[in-house]
Design a protein around this motif. Structure first.
Motif, PDB file in Angstrom:
ATOM      1  N   ALA A   1       9.072  11.250   8.017  1.00  0.00           N
ATOM      2  CA  ALA A   1      10.378  10.613   8.216  1.00  0.00           C
ATOM      3  C   ALA A   1      10.295   9.196   8.755  1.00  0.00           C
ATOM      4  O   ALA A   1      11.274   8.446   8.651  1.00  0.00           O
ATOM      5  N   ALA A   2       9.175   8.815   9.341  1.00  0.00           N
ATOM      6  CA  ALA A   2       9.036   7.443   9.822  1.00  0.00           C
ATOM      7  C   ALA A   2       8.328   6.559   8.809  1.00  0.00           C
ATOM      8  O   ALA A   2       8.130   5.371   9.055  1.00  0.00           O
ATOM      9  N   GLY A   3       7.970   7.131   7.671  1.00  0.00           N
ATOM     10  CA  GLY A   3       7.311   6.360   6.632  1.00  0.00           C
ATOM     11  C   GLY A   3       8.290   5.541   5.820  1.00  0.00           C
ATOM     12  O   GLY A   3       9.513   5.608   6.015  1.00  0.00           O
ATOM     13  N   SER A   4       7.755   4.786   4.872  1.00  0.00           N
ATOM     14  CA  SER A   4       8.583   3.847   4.129  1.00  0.00           C
ATOM     15  C   SER A   4       9.646   4.547   3.295  1.00  0.00           C
ATOM     16  O   SER A   4      10.788   4.083   3.211  1.00  0.00           O
ATOM     17  N   VAL A   5       9.316   5.677   2.664  1.00  0.00           N
ATOM     18  CA  VAL A   5      10.295   6.415   1.866  1.00  0.00           C
ATOM     19  C   VAL A   5      11.159   7.304   2.758  1.00  0.00           C
ATOM     20  O   VAL A   5      12.390   7.287   2.682  1.00  0.00           O
TER      21      VAL A   5
ATOM     22  N   LEU B   1       0.865  -1.179   0.000  1.00  0.00           N
ATOM     23  CA  LEU B   1       0.000   0.000   0.000  1.00  0.00           C
ATOM     24  C   LEU B   1       0.900   1.227   0.000  1.00  0.00           C
ATOM     25  O   LEU B   1       1.820   1.329   0.814  1.00  0.00           O
ATOM     26  N   ASP B   2       0.638   2.163  -0.908  1.00  0.00           N
ATOM     27  CA  ASP B   2       1.494   3.333  -1.066  1.00  0.00           C
ATOM     28  C   ASP B   2       0.670   4.600  -1.215  1.00  0.00           C
ATOM     29  O   ASP B   2      -0.433   4.573  -1.789  1.00  0.00           O
ATOM     30  N   PRO B   3       1.170   5.740  -0.734  1.00  0.00           N
ATOM     31  CA  PRO B   3       0.433   7.000  -0.884  1.00  0.00           C
ATOM     32  C   PRO B   3       0.105   7.338  -2.332  1.00  0.00           C
ATOM     33  O   PRO B   3      -0.883   8.018  -2.607  1.00  0.00           O
ATOM     34  N   ALA B   4       0.924   6.858  -3.272  1.00  0.00           N
ATOM     35  CA  ALA B   4       0.665   7.134  -4.689  1.00  0.00           C
ATOM     36  C   ALA B   4      -0.710   6.643  -5.124  1.00  0.00           C
ATOM     37  O   ALA B   4      -1.263   7.131  -6.128  1.00  0.00           O
TER      38      ALA B   4
ATOM     39  N   GLY C   1       5.661   2.131   9.965  1.00  0.00           N
ATOM     40  CA  GLY C   1       6.490   1.508   8.951  1.00  0.00           C
ATOM     41  C   GLY C   1       5.746   1.295   7.655  1.00  0.00           C
ATOM     42  O   GLY C   1       4.634   1.791   7.437  1.00  0.00           O
ATOM     43  N   LYS C   2       6.365   0.519   6.771  1.00  0.00           N
ATOM     44  CA  LYS C   2       5.823   0.255   5.440  1.00  0.00           C
ATOM     45  C   LYS C   2       4.506  -0.503   5.549  1.00  0.00           C
ATOM     46  O   LYS C   2       4.445  -1.561   6.177  1.00  0.00           O
TER      47      LYS C   2
ATOM     48  N   ARG D   1      10.965  -1.098   9.112  1.00  0.00           N
ATOM     49  CA  ARG D   1       9.935  -1.841   9.839  1.00  0.00           C
ATOM     50  C   ARG D   1       8.677  -1.791   9.004  1.00  0.00           C
ATOM     51  O   ARG D   1       8.457  -0.860   8.229  1.00  0.00           O
ATOM     52  N   ALA D   2       7.858  -2.810   9.146  1.00  0.00           N
ATOM     53  CA  ALA D   2       6.652  -2.918   8.331  1.00  0.00           C
ATOM     54  C   ALA D   2       5.421  -2.990   9.219  1.00  0.00           C
ATOM     55  O   ALA D   2       5.465  -3.498  10.349  1.00  0.00           O
ATOM     56  N   HIS D   3       4.332  -2.474   8.713  1.00  0.00           N
ATOM     57  CA  HIS D   3       3.025  -2.543   9.363  1.00  0.00           C
ATOM     58  C   HIS D   3       2.172  -3.456   8.493  1.00  0.00           C
ATOM     59  O   HIS D   3       1.767  -3.074   7.392  1.00  0.00           O
TER      60      HIS D   3
END
Length: 332
Positions: A155-159, A47-50, A326-327, A302-304
């Motif tokens: 800053a804590a997001g996947s990118v 899942l991505d903000p895009a 996380g991601k 880290r992943a969610h």
């Protein structure tokens, strides 16, 4: 023949939370594949903000929107269970744009074989869109120099988390903007950021003055929001602004006004937006650049993880609330 459950976009978002009204869930038999095609059983989706842009009706964006009625677009990773392509054999582990569905039946072109001995979660969190975006955006667009100060929003997001770690590895002073004290502690204590700003509770101006007393050279923008103006006011001469995302504006009918261009003139600031589809042909080189940082332990993640295909629908709202850690991935 196996049954394939898929989620189709049937309406455009108009602001507010994402819910089931935008989608239709279908169950059909998996279709037979033809020459040059493969059948892949997906194990995990990204899942991505895009995706908010992909759901919009904007036909002038960097990639055409998902057509109403089509399977929702997403990248994923899975195993080839049938192949009529010379490119892959049964059992191969592949990654690519396979959509919100349990099985992908289609062209082998656009899929990439994954041979690295790392988990599906690690592939989607680091070596897929997040890591490629961070590497291209920071190193090729931001052009960081050792000793400079970089600030990254989300800053804590996947990118954002990868951008900050790459910048630290390049010798920069790195500040991260986050939405909770827990995330602030993670990026500073675990990832090695030099400082963190909680945009929800900190005095933004005072905190920026404290953490960036000599100004900011590189601004990697993922979110938008009020802090954007504070950061832009503190850009140094010949600074670079890398515009990657504006999650704060995605659910709005009208985006928030941006900073004045006056500083662009006075400080000779370069502002550049970028998107990864422009650089898909460069993926092998980007992976070659990124991999040594990961293998040396300079890039962590880290992943969610959400469970089940249908969790993708409401899971998108975590980008708005910031409750993901996380991601964001969906385990099928």
């Amino acid at each position: 023949m196996s049954t394939n459950k898929s989620i189709h976009l049937v309406a455009r978002p108009t602001g507010g939370p994402i819910d089931n009204s935008l989608f239709e869930i279908k169950e059909r038999e998996v279709r037979s594949i033809t020459e040059g095609e493969v059948l892949v059983k997906q194990n995990m989706m990204s899942l991505d903000p895009a995706m908010f842009g992909w759901m919009s009706p904007d036909t002038e964006s960097y990639i055409p929107p998902v057509e109403l009625g089509d399977v929702m677009r997403s990248s994923g990773i899975g195993e080839v269970v049938e192949s009529k392509s010379d490119k892959f054999k049964v059992g191969d582990r592949v990654m690519g744009m396979m959509g919100w569905q349990q099985y992908f039946a289609g062209s082998a072109e656009g899929l990439n074989k994954i041979e690295a001995p790392v988990s599906d979660e690690a592939v989607l969190s680091v070596f897929a869109l997040p890591g490629l975006t961070a590497t291209q955006g920071l190193l090729k667009v931001g052009k960081p120099k050792s000793g400079e100060t970089l600030i990254v929003t989300g800053a804590a997001g996947s990118v954002g988390s990868i951008v900050g770690q790459l910048a630290k590895a390049e010798g920069l002073n790195v500040i991260g903007v986050v939405g909770s004290d827990e995330k602030a502690e993670w990026i500073t204590k675990e990832l090695g950021f030099d400082g963190a700003i909680n945009y929800k509770t900190d005095d933004l101006a005072a905190k920026l003055d404290e953490l960036a007393p000599k100004g900011i050279d590189v601004f990697f923008e993922n979110t938008g929001g009020p802090i954007q103006h504070h950061i832009f006011e503190r850009m140094n001469a010949h600074g670079r602004v890398v515009v990657c995302g504006l999650i704060a504006d995605y659910p709005k009918a009208e985006p928030a006004p941006g900073p004045s261009w006056l500083n662009v003139i006075k400080k000779r600031v370069r502002i550049e937006g970028f998107t990864m589809p422009d650089h898909f042909g460069e993926i092998p080189q980007l992976l070659q650049t990124l991999t040594p940082y990961v293998m040396s332990g300079q890039v962590k993640y880290r992943a969610h993880t959400l469970e089940g295909l249908e969790s993708a629908i409401t899971g998108l709202n975590l980008f708005f609330t910031g409750d993901n850690k996380g991601k964001l991935v969906v385990k099928l």
